[in-house]
Design an enzyme around this catalytic site. Structure first.
Site, PDB file in Angstrom:
ATOM      1  N   LYS A 151       0.863  -1.181   0.000  1.00  0.00           N
ATOM      2  CA  LYS A 151       0.000   0.000   0.000  1.00  0.00           C
ATOM      3  C   LYS A 151       0.899   1.229   0.000  1.00  0.00           C
ATOM      4  O   LYS A 151       1.457   1.608   1.028  1.00  0.00           O
ATOM      5  CB  LYS A 151      -0.908  -0.020   1.228  1.00  0.00           C
ATOM      6  CG  LYS A 151      -1.931   1.085   1.226  1.00  0.00           C
ATOM      7  CD  LYS A 151      -1.565   2.078   2.299  1.00  0.00           C
ATOM      8  CE  LYS A 151      -2.317   3.363   2.237  1.00  0.00           C
ATOM      9  NZ  LYS A 151      -2.055   4.232   1.107  1.00  0.00           N
ATOM     10  N   THR A 161       4.857   8.323  13.762  1.00  0.00           N
ATOM     11  CA  THR A 161       4.729   7.641  15.057  1.00  0.00           C
ATOM     12  C   THR A 161       3.262   7.496  15.443  1.00  0.00           C
ATOM     13  O   THR A 161       2.835   6.458  15.949  1.00  0.00           O
ATOM     14  CB  THR A 161       5.541   8.410  16.119  1.00  0.00           C
ATOM     15  OG1 THR A 161       6.929   8.291  15.771  1.00  0.00           O
ATOM     16  CG2 THR A 161       5.329   7.859  17.513  1.00  0.00           C
ATOM     17  N   GLU A 162       2.478   8.526  15.144  1.00  0.00           N
ATOM     18  CA  GLU A 162       1.060   8.484  15.515  1.00  0.00           C
ATOM     19  C   GLU A 162       0.333   7.333  14.809  1.00  0.00           C
ATOM     20  O   GLU A 162      -0.370   6.536  15.445  1.00  0.00           O
ATOM     21  CB  GLU A 162       0.443   9.818  15.110  1.00  0.00           C
ATOM     22  CG  GLU A 162      -0.917  10.063  15.669  1.00  0.00           C
ATOM     23  CD  GLU A 162      -1.538  11.305  15.018  1.00  0.00           C
ATOM     24  OE1 GLU A 162      -0.773  12.181  14.558  1.00  0.00           O
ATOM     25  OE2 GLU A 162      -2.770  11.359  14.957  1.00  0.00           O
ATOM     26  N   GLY A 218       1.735   4.757  13.469  1.00  0.00           N
ATOM     27  CA  GLY A 218       2.380   3.522  13.939  1.00  0.00           C
ATOM     28  C   GLY A 218       1.757   3.013  15.232  1.00  0.00           C
ATOM     29  O   GLY A 218       1.529   1.807  15.398  1.00  0.00           O
ATOM     30  N   GLU A 231       8.862   1.476  11.499  1.00  0.00           N
ATOM     31  CA  GLU A 231       9.933   2.470  11.298  1.00  0.00           C
ATOM     32  C   GLU A 231       9.239   3.819  11.354  1.00  0.00           C
ATOM     33  O   GLU A 231       8.505   4.162  10.421  1.00  0.00           O
ATOM     34  CB  GLU A 231      10.573   2.301   9.919  1.00  0.00           C
ATOM     35  CG  GLU A 231      11.239   0.968   9.691  1.00  0.00           C
ATOM     36  CD  GLU A 231      12.651   0.921  10.230  1.00  0.00           C
ATOM     37  OE1 GLU A 231      13.073   1.882  10.900  1.00  0.00           O
ATOM     38  OE2 GLU A 231      13.319  -0.092   9.991  1.00  0.00           O
ATOM     39  N   CYS A 235      13.335  10.730   7.529  1.00  0.00           N
ATOM     40  CA  CYS A 235      13.031  10.318   8.907  1.00  0.00           C
ATOM     41  C   CYS A 235      14.246  10.516   9.810  1.00  0.00           C
ATOM     42  O   CYS A 235      14.110  10.827  10.980  1.00  0.00           O
ATOM     43  CB  CYS A 235      12.576   8.875   8.918  1.00  0.00           C
ATOM     44  SG  CYS A 235      13.709   7.810   8.022  1.00  0.00           S
ATOM     45  N   GLU A 288       8.670  16.417  15.347  1.00  0.00           N
ATOM     46  CA  GLU A 288       9.217  16.205  14.003  1.00  0.00           C
ATOM     47  C   GLU A 288       8.507  17.132  13.017  1.00  0.00           C
ATOM     48  O   GLU A 288       7.296  17.099  12.884  1.00  0.00           O
ATOM     49  CB  GLU A 288       8.984  14.753  13.593  1.00  0.00           C
ATOM     50  CG  GLU A 288       9.580  14.445  12.242  1.00  0.00           C
ATOM     51  CD  GLU A 288       9.323  13.006  11.809  1.00  0.00           C
ATOM     52  OE1 GLU A 288       8.173  12.547  11.909  1.00  0.00           O
ATOM     53  OE2 GLU A 288      10.280  12.362  11.353  1.00  0.00           O
TER      54      GLU A 288
HETATM   55  P1  NAD Z   1       1.840   8.527   7.615  1.00  0.00           P
HETATM   56  O1  NAD Z   1       1.990   7.795   8.895  1.00  0.00           O
HETATM   57  O2  NAD Z   1       0.792   9.555   7.513  1.00  0.00           O
HETATM   58  O3  NAD Z   1       1.543   7.495   6.429  1.00  0.00           O
HETATM   59  C1  NAD Z   1       2.372   6.383   6.180  1.00  0.00           C
HETATM   60  C2  NAD Z   1       1.566   5.330   5.426  1.00  0.00           C
HETATM   61  O4  NAD Z   1       0.528   4.844   6.273  1.00  0.00           O
HETATM   62  C3  NAD Z   1       0.877   5.857   4.169  1.00  0.00           C
HETATM   63  O5  NAD Z   1       0.868   4.844   3.197  1.00  0.00           O
HETATM   64  C4  NAD Z   1      -0.529   6.113   4.659  1.00  0.00           C
HETATM   65  O6  NAD Z   1      -1.485   6.085   3.621  1.00  0.00           O
HETATM   66  C5  NAD Z   1      -0.728   4.972   5.636  1.00  0.00           C
HETATM   67  N1  NAD Z   1      -1.733   5.235   6.663  1.00  0.00           N
HETATM   68  C6  NAD Z   1      -2.203   6.438   7.100  1.00  0.00           C
HETATM   69  N2  NAD Z   1      -3.134   6.247   8.048  1.00  0.00           N
HETATM   70  C7  NAD Z   1      -3.234   4.918   8.233  1.00  0.00           C
HETATM   71  C8  NAD Z   1      -4.014   4.108   9.108  1.00  0.00           C
HETATM   72  N3  NAD Z   1      -4.870   4.630   9.981  1.00  0.00           N
HETATM   73  N4  NAD Z   1      -3.859   2.779   9.044  1.00  0.00           N
HETATM   74  C9  NAD Z   1      -2.973   2.210   8.193  1.00  0.00           C
HETATM   75  N5  NAD Z   1      -2.224   2.924   7.342  1.00  0.00           N
HETATM   76  C10 NAD Z   1      -2.341   4.257   7.360  1.00  0.00           C
HETATM   77  O7  NAD Z   1       3.290   9.083   7.281  1.00  0.00           O
HETATM   78  P2  NAD Z   1       3.723   9.998   6.057  1.00  0.00           P
HETATM   79  O8  NAD Z   1       3.188  11.374   6.333  1.00  0.00           O
HETATM   80  O9  NAD Z   1       3.390   9.326   4.766  1.00  0.00           O
HETATM   81  O10 NAD Z   1       5.308   9.963   6.193  1.00  0.00           O
HETATM   82  C11 NAD Z   1       5.998  10.769   7.062  1.00  0.00           C
HETATM   83  C12 NAD Z   1       6.366  10.030   8.337  1.00  0.00           C
HETATM   84  O11 NAD Z   1       7.064   8.839   8.036  1.00  0.00           O
HETATM   85  C13 NAD Z   1       7.311  10.824   9.209  1.00  0.00           C
HETATM   86  O12 NAD Z   1       6.907  10.748  10.544  1.00  0.00           O
HETATM   87  C14 NAD Z   1       8.639  10.119   9.024  1.00  0.00           C
HETATM   88  O13 NAD Z   1       9.549  10.270  10.064  1.00  0.00           O
HETATM   89  C15 NAD Z   1       8.232   8.714   8.855  1.00  0.00           C
HETATM   90  N6  NAD Z   1       9.284   7.975   8.194  1.00  0.00           N
HETATM   91  C16 NAD Z   1      10.029   7.071   8.926  1.00  0.00           C
HETATM   92  C17 NAD Z   1      11.065   6.382   8.335  1.00  0.00           C
HETATM   93  C18 NAD Z   1      11.890   5.387   9.103  1.00  0.00           C
HETATM   94  O14 NAD Z   1      12.560   4.576   8.481  1.00  0.00           O
HETATM   95  N7  NAD Z   1      11.871   5.396  10.408  1.00  0.00           N
HETATM   96  C19 NAD Z   1      11.352   6.591   6.990  1.00  0.00           C
HETATM   97  C20 NAD Z   1      10.591   7.510   6.283  1.00  0.00           C
HETATM   98  C21 NAD Z   1       9.545   8.185   6.905  1.00  0.00           C
END
Ligand code: NAD
Length: 481
Positions: free
Chosen positions: A175, A230-231, A233, A250, A284, A384
């Site tokens: 996804k 993180t939220e 996650g 992650e 990240c 962040e």
């Molecule tokens: P996000 O958490 O909003 O979305 C990430 C993914 O999860 C997307 O595909 C989104 O559609 C999906 N998603 C959103 N809500 C969901 C739910 N309720 N249930 C299941 N899936 C859902 O994050 P983002 O805005 O796309 O990315 C930015 C974040 O990602 C930042 O916090 C960044 O630090 C983190 N990040 C972490 C790493 C790492 O390796 N630690 C790498 C890159 C990005």
């Protein structure tokens, strides 16, 4: 490739809702593609296909060498399609074509090749424990993997999940983030060309709350590999408890980049800039908190603010550009909101501080922004931002620098800059983060594990540690008495 369709069970089909949505080019604010809006019903079909491919299809039953060859071929095909993959990634994310074409996509191809080699090296152990028994362990694939990825390195972070999952004999439903699905769809065409059996790899595009959550709740999915905020996650962890599926998370970061007074100043200034402004700060592991030993603070800031002027913001497709637009209007507003918060809390803007004007008046461009006089208690130092905003915090002693660096709920990455080996190694031990760079920033290798301490998540990707999350260990006890 028809971007309005989903890739399920080896073929292209429209989402059951029949609905599509537009992805927006953040450099022009124009639509770049119409993409299928999948929902729970499409996830149901994709998971059924992946389940069938795992339970009765050829993929987990192929010889390890054959699986390895196909995973290697995927790496080759990615490189053969490098220009198109890079263009699609830049179109969706706003990152420069240089970053997509020279860094992200080639690294993803490398990850496939790295894990292709592992396919033949996954093995259990034989333990000679007692006379009347023959005991050994097997490492077997987990089953169906749900991979959920963010928009900052859409294809690279997908490769970190898909490659080890496939090498170990699992099947996958991917996804992509709603904003950045194009490279995932292109990759699906490459899996057909590589000869991956039907149902082994599936892509469902659509909103995270629906498509992602449906995968998390589905009892037929054995593991969720998630990269994102993180939220979200935390929400996934709560929901995954319902079926006790395996998860690796992650998540976000607020990584400290700590410069001691004895550092190579030129190198550290360069490292501070790439640490935060690479990929517009949408990294990240970004070094978003720069700690400067107070003796060097003024000199360092003079060099840093001088050098930041050389970072040309503009069209990501232009070779001269060093920083493209942030990914979306919403993300731009979030970043500008943090810049306002920093000003209100009394931090001093010494570079940037607002929207960047690139001529056309269109696009979500933000100036590379540096705040001096920040304290760890300020919002811009705690949360962040995920954009091109650096917080500079002075410190007095080594202990002070490390303690301040650790004073965060996150623990993804860190860097220390010093010419003193003992100081560097002590700091590397004491910093609570998954990666610590010494005299460098943002370096990655397919063989080196990456992941978080604390609220940056758990589980490691890349390296042999990354592979472990895609197998189960089974003990076999043969009674010989
Ligand atoms: P996000 O958490 O909003 O979305 C990430 C993914 O999860 C997307 O595909 C989104 O559609 C999906 N998603 C959103 N809500 C969901 C739910 N309720 N249930 C299941 N899936 C859902 O994050 P983002 O805005 O796309 O990315 C930015 C974040 O990602 C930042 O916090 C960044 O630090 C983190 N990040 C972490 C790493 C790492 O390796 N630690 C790498 C890159 C990005």
């Amino acid at each position: 490739m028809n971007t309005e369709q989903l890739f399920i069970a080896g073929s292209w089909r429209p989402p059951l809702s029949g609905a599509t949505y537009a992805t927006i080019n953040p450099a022009t604010e124009e639509a770049s593609a119409q993409v299928g809006r999948g929902d729970e019903r499409d996830v149901d079909l994709a998971v059924a296909a992946a389940r069938k491919a795992f339970d009765s299809g050829p993929w987990p039953r192929l010889s390890a060498a054959e699986r390895g060859r196909i995973v290697w071929k995927l790496g080759d095909l990615i490189m053969q399609n490098l220009d198109e993959m890079a263009r699609l990634e830049s179109l969706n994310t706003g990152k420069t074509l240089f970053d997509s074409g020279k860094v992200e996509i080639p690294f993803a191809a490398e990850v496939f090749r790295y894990y292709a080699g592992w396919a033949t090296k996954i093995h259990g152990e034989t333990l000679g424990l007692r006379e009347n028994a023959f005991t050994f362990t097997l490492r077997q694939p987990l089953g169906v993997i749900g991979a959920i990825v963010p928009w900052n390195f859409p294809f690279l972070l997908s490769s970190w999940k898909i490659a080890p999952a496939l090498a170990a004999g699992n099947t996958v439903v991917l996804k992509p983030a709603s904003l950045t699905p194009l490279t995932a769809l292109k990759f699906a065409t490459l899996t057909q060309e590589a000869g991956l059996p039907e149902g082994v790899f599936n892509v469902v595009t659509g909103p995270g709350g629906q498509v992602g959550m449906a995968m998390v709740r589905d009892p037929r999915v054995d593991k969720i590999a998630f990269t994102g905020s993180t939220e979200v996650g935390k929400g996934i962890m709560r929901e995954a408890a319902g079926t006790l599926k395996r998860i690796s998370l992650e998540l976000g970061g607020k990584s400290p980049n700590i410069v001691f007074a004895d550092a190579d100043m030129e190198a550290a200034v360069k490292g501070a800039l790439t640490g935060i402004f690479y990929n517009k700060g949408e990294v990240c592991a970004a070094g978003s908190r720069l700690f400067l030993e107070d003796k060097i603070h003024d000199d360092f800031m003079a060099k840093l603010t001088d050098r930041v002027k050389t970072l040309k913001v503009g069209d990501p497709m232009d070779k001269a550009t060093r920083m493209g637009p942030v990914v979306s209007k919403q993300q731009m507003e979030t970043v500008l909101g943090y810049i306002d918060a920093g000003k209100k809390e009394g931090a001093r803007v010494v570079a940037g501080g607002g929207r960047a004007n690139v001529g056309s008046g269109k696009g979500y461009f933000v100036e590379p922004t540096i705040f001096d006089g920040v304290t760890n208690r300020m919002k811009i130092a705690r949360e962040e931002i995920f954009g091109p905003v650096l917080s500079v915090i002075p410190f007095k002693s080594i202990e002070d620098g490390i303690a301040e660096g650790n004073a965060t709920t996150y623990g993804l990455a860190a860097a220390v800059w010093t010419r003193d080996v003992a100081k560097a190694l002590k700091a590397a031990r004491a910093i609570r983060a998954g990666t610590v760079w010494v005299n460098a920033y943002n370096l990655f290798d397919a063989a080196l594990p990456f992941g978080g301490f604390k609220e940056s998540g758990f589980g490691r990707e890349l390296g042999s540690a990354g592979l472990e999350h895609y197998t189960e260990t089974k003990t076999v006890w043969v009674d010989l008495s």
